[in-house]
Design an enzyme around this catalytic site. Sequence first.
Site: not given
Length: 171
Positions: A136-140
Amino acid sequence: MNKLEEPTLCSIPTRLGTFTAGFSSRGLCQLDFPRRNRNGARRHTGKSALNDKLRLWLAETEVALNESLSGRRVSRFPKLDLSQGTPFQREVWKVLQRISAGQSRSYGEIASKIGRPKAFRAVGQACGANPVPILIPCHRALAANGKLGGFSGGLDWKKRLLSIEKIDYRN
DNA sequence: TAACATTCCGCGC
DNA sequence: GCGCGGAATGTTA
């Protein structure tokens, strides 16, 4: 909040270190960045000790994680168990999953997308509560001015993940 | 009630 | 343009 089911923890070696995945009976519920400090009274389960369901999820998680860490699109996700999140958090995580590799969104854009344009700050909190980073790409999620914002796994990891995907940000 | 992985605006340089 | 300070704001434990 609900009583926690003790997850089964498994090691996943990657080119960036050994991650730890946690599985509940419903799916992948936790993904931890490599730690400098060894075990810490954690039990790690080898593949052979897992039932078929968990073995499949672990294999899928391994592939997905390695794809993501190589900057590739994830071809197949393991079953995720996000039951520990609040309804709001799950909405945010759902939006995050729709951001494709190499793209970024601001916390405010994510807030608007779930119909609560003023909840941009709560979106940041929800990103921090994400139990399955990278997949779950929270870094984006970046700040509106192109700056980094924060990262629960440490900003160094966020920078590393962004540069893998060639996503620009401002210092 | 008090945190927050925010944003926006106004100021001074 | 950049960096501040301050206010508004929704969700959570």
